[in-house]
Design a protein around this motif. Structure first.
Motif, PDB file in Angstrom:
ATOM      1  N   UNK A  14       0.834  -1.205   0.000  1.00 27.58           N
ATOM      2  CA  UNK A  14       0.000   0.000   0.000  1.00 27.58           C
ATOM      3  C   UNK A  14       0.869   1.256   0.000  1.00 27.58           C
ATOM      4  N   UNK A  15       0.203   2.377  -0.240  1.00 27.52           N
ATOM      5  CA  UNK A  15       0.864   3.679  -0.141  1.00 27.52           C
ATOM      6  C   UNK A  15      -0.172   4.735   0.225  1.00 27.52           C
ATOM      7  N   UNK A  16       0.305   5.778   0.904  1.00 26.32           N
ATOM      8  CA  UNK A  16      -0.515   6.961   1.133  1.00 26.32           C
ATOM      9  C   UNK A  16       0.408   8.171   1.113  1.00 26.32           C
ATOM     10  N   UNK A  18       2.676   9.052  -0.939  1.00 24.12           N
ATOM     11  CA  UNK A  18       4.061   8.741  -1.211  1.00 24.12           C
ATOM     12  C   UNK A  18       4.749   7.875  -0.180  1.00 24.12           C
ATOM     13  N   UNK A  19       4.027   7.498   0.879  1.00 24.22           N
ATOM     14  CA  UNK A  19       4.586   6.607   1.902  1.00 24.22           C
ATOM     15  C   UNK A  19       4.214   5.167   1.542  1.00 24.22           C
ATOM     16  N   UNK A  20       5.206   4.330   1.289  1.00 21.51           N
ATOM     17  CA  UNK A  20       4.977   2.952   0.871  1.00 21.51           C
ATOM     18  C   UNK A  20       5.191   2.018   2.052  1.00 21.51           C
ATOM     19  N   UNK A  21       4.295   1.023   2.162  1.00 24.99           N
ATOM     20  CA  UNK A  21       4.385   0.095   3.280  1.00 24.99           C
ATOM     21  C   UNK A  21       3.688  -1.219   2.906  1.00 24.99           C
ATOM     22  N   UNK A  22       4.008  -2.266   3.624  1.00 21.63           N
ATOM     23  CA  UNK A  22       3.300  -3.537   3.493  1.00 21.63           C
ATOM     24  C   UNK A  22       2.593  -3.786   4.814  1.00 21.63           C
ATOM     25  N   UNK A  23       1.276  -3.892   4.774  1.00 18.46           N
ATOM     26  CA  UNK A  23       0.500  -3.987   6.010  1.00 18.46           C
ATOM     27  C   UNK A  23      -0.280  -5.295   6.055  1.00 18.46           C
ATOM     28  N   UNK A  24      -0.815  -5.592   7.221  1.00 23.77           N
ATOM     29  CA  UNK A  24      -1.624  -6.798   7.420  1.00 23.77           C
ATOM     30  C   UNK A  24      -3.092  -6.506   7.152  1.00 23.77           C
ATOM     31  N   UNK A  25      -3.849  -7.563   6.943  1.00 22.74           N
ATOM     32  CA  UNK A  25      -5.288  -7.416   6.757  1.00 22.74           C
ATOM     33  C   UNK A  25      -5.932  -6.861   8.023  1.00 22.74           C
ATOM     34  N   UNK A  26      -5.416  -7.253   9.171  1.00 20.02           N
ATOM     35  CA  UNK A  26      -5.936  -6.768  10.456  1.00 20.02           C
ATOM     36  C   UNK A  26      -5.778  -5.262  10.568  1.00 20.02           C
ATOM     37  N   UNK A  29      -8.296  -3.429   8.219  1.00 24.42           N
ATOM     38  CA  UNK A  29      -9.709  -3.421   8.618  1.00 24.42           C
ATOM     39  C   UNK A  29      -9.963  -2.778   9.967  1.00 24.42           C
ATOM     40  N   UNK A  30      -8.955  -2.733  10.829  1.00 25.21           N
ATOM     41  CA  UNK A  30      -9.168  -2.292  12.213  1.00 25.21           C
ATOM     42  C   UNK A  30      -8.646  -0.887  12.518  1.00 25.21           C
ATOM     43  N   UNK A  31      -8.097  -0.219  11.519  1.00 28.68           N
ATOM     44  CA  UNK A  31      -7.630   1.152  11.724  1.00 28.68           C
ATOM     45  C   UNK A  31      -8.236   2.074  10.672  1.00 28.68           C
ATOM     46  N   UNK A  32      -8.396   3.338  11.045  1.00 22.53           N
ATOM     47  CA  UNK A  32      -8.960   4.323  10.126  1.00 22.53           C
ATOM     48  C   UNK A  32      -7.813   5.054   9.429  1.00 22.53           C
ATOM     49  N   UNK A  33      -7.177   4.355   8.472  1.00 27.18           N
ATOM     50  CA  UNK A  33      -6.044   4.908   7.735  1.00 27.18           C
ATOM     51  C   UNK A  33      -6.381   4.977   6.255  1.00 27.18           C
ATOM     52  N   UNK A  34      -5.795   5.944   5.576  1.00 26.01           N
ATOM     53  CA  UNK A  34      -6.183   6.218   4.185  1.00 26.01           C
ATOM     54  C   UNK A  34      -5.191   5.593   3.205  1.00 26.01           C
TER      55      UNK A  34
END
Length: 504
Positions: A14-16, A18-26, A29-34
């Motif tokens: 994912x990215x937001x 220009x910030x690139x990251x690899x995140x979990x499904x948890x 679904x459990x955080x309010x991030x864009x």
């Protein structure tokens, strides 16, 4: 024991801003991030979204519209997430010793077993990228060199594995099967800027599924294919009506096994020959279907992208369900669900993707990926959208006729420019004109959609008229200096103008 579970590990790219990251499904679904999905290819981004949607669909399916709206509006609690994934933990471990996700644990390299292929290169798993040993020119459609990919991370390989099984074609021609939707079907999913909300836009609630399909009816087999294998016996096929939602969404038609090293990198995969057999129709919720083909028991009724037609030419099939008396197209369930729930009285952004079949059944000619946006009220605008699409297609037909008129003037000429026979010249020009027109029409169609005024659709006809005239002039410009051809060109252009005036 090594483990990589899609329900707990970081695998979603994912990215937001220009910030690139690899995140979990948890976390998703459990955080309010864009977040937004970010991969190197648009078809893989769509595959990643579809994989996430399928996981959420089977584990956290809302009971009704109210539950769906609650999930859409606010993040899930971590306690609810942990409770929801508990029954599925074993099935979604990519490295499970008995049930590796979408793989067959027993497939291993074996020199003595001629049915097992030793170490296919990992890029073969990515649709459009050939094996390192491939010599086929058509197989080199989307990459630069035969040794471009040596290894990939586990998360990316799983997305490719899912895409190959769900939306691709067979891994080896006639000796291997394709998925439940047939070879290279189109996928349509709702798009939103916020990834968490985007996922819920594509998750069907239980009440809707029961009302519109048989996916939840009866005592179906809901165990995935890597736990209970599909039938590889043509005399005892598996019947589609017995396939449950989870089993169907994650259907794996082939026996494959990822080749993973100690650093969790995937350098290739092993595959075993064999055709899995499924009889009848399984209603996948992410792809439009042709009702007439379904009723006539023809080949797979799921829509595919066409090489000689832009995606906007099939646009009505993505957004609307038409009566059998017309084309008999039924939009995907996910679009109908959105129109009746989250998308009610709202605009729609629909991402459409698919691969284009080549000359043979399992060859690849290209890929198509577009997003179409329509303002609120789109559910009731089928007549207006139909008219807009017809303007674009009719202008192209007029262009075809103009090339034909040019050809009629050449009947008396045996040898033309470069000693080319008239029939061959005409065929080449028709193909060039069609390709150029449709290539330029994509950008034009998107520009129209951005400013679309459904109350005055007819004004957009001029856009396609000018595109057709410009295409004709571009194609025939190199021939205008030839006296033998000039009269034929003038005749063809005059015919084009007459046709376009009628369309106006």
């Amino acid at each position: 024991m090594k483990s990589f579970n899609l329900l707990t590990e970081n695998w979603i790219p994912v990215q937001q801003q220009g910030q690139f990251e690899t995140i979990s499904l948890k976390r998703l679904l459990c955080r309010d991030e864009d977040w937004q999905i970010c991969m190197s290819r648009d078809d893989m981004e769509l595959a990643a979204l579809q994989l996430i949607v399928c996981i959420v669909q089977v584990m956290f399916m809302p009971d009704d519209e109210d539950c769906l709206m609650d999930a859409y509006k606010k993040p899930m609690s971590e306690a609810d997430y942990d409770k929801g994934i508990l029954p599925f933990m074993e099935w979604f471990d990519v490295l499970h010793p008995e049930y590796p996700f979408m793989q067959t644990a027993s497939v291993k390299p074996d020199i003595k077993n001629k049915k097992v292929e030793n170490g296919s290169s990992i890029q073969k798993l990515f649709v459009g990228l050939p094996e390192e040993s491939s010599k086929s020119g058509s197989s080199n459609a989307f990459f630069n060199s035969s040794d471009e990919i040596e290894c990939v991370c586990l998360g990316e390989s799983v997305i490719a594995l899912f895409q190959q099984a769900t939306n691709g074609f067979s891994l080896g021609g006639q000796f291997y099967s394709v998925g439940l939707k047939g070879s290279m079907p189109i996928t349509t999913l709702i798009q939103e800027r916020n990834l968490r909300k985007c996922v819920w836009c594509n998750v069907l609630n239980k009440e809707f599924i029961k009302r519109t399909s048989s996916l939840l009816d009866g005592d179906k087999n809901n165990q995935p294919t890597w736990v209970v294998s599909p039938s590889f016996d043509s005399k005892s096929p598996e019947y589609a009506h017995t396939i449950g939602l989870l089993r169907g969404l994650f259907w794996q038609p082939a026996r494959v096994k990822l080749d993973v090293d100690d650093t969790f990198k995937v350098k290739g995969f092993f595959k075993e020959q064999g055709m899995s057999y499924v009889k009848d129709f399984w209603h996948h919720p992410h792809t439009p279907i042709d009702i007439i083909r379904l009723k006539n028991n023809k080949e797979s009724p799921f829509l595919s992208a066409k090489q000689d037609l832009p995606l906007w030419g099939q646009m009505l099939s993505f957004f609307y369900t038409q009566s059998p008396e017309k084309e008999g197209i039924s939009r995907a369930l996910v679009v109908s669900h959105y129109a009746q729930t989250i998308g009610r009285k709202k605009p729609i952004n629909l991402v459409v993707g698919g691969y284009v079949k080549g000359k043979s059944t399992e060859s690849l000619a290209g890929r198509k990926h577009e997003m179409y946006s329509i303002s609120s009220g789109w559910e009731n605008q089928i007549a207006e959208m139909s008219l807009l699409v017809s303007y674009g297609l009719d202008a192209q037909k007029a262009l075809d006729d103009a090339v034909y008129s040019f050809g009629k003037e050449l009947k008396e000429i045996r040898i033309v420019r470069n000693k080319e026979k008239p029939s061959k010249l005409i065929t080449n020009l028709k193909n060039q004109a069609k390709k150029l027109y449709f290539n330029n029409s994509e950008e034009l169609f998107h520009s129209i959609m951005r400013e679309l005024d459904v109350n005055d659709i007819s004004k957009y006809n001029d856009n396609f008229v000018q595109l057709a005239i410009g295409t004709f002039d571009t194609i025939f410009l190199p021939y205008e200096h030839d006296p033998k051809l000039l009269k034929a060109i003038v005749t063809g252009r005059r015919g084009l103008i007459k046709k376009l005036v009628k369309i106006r």
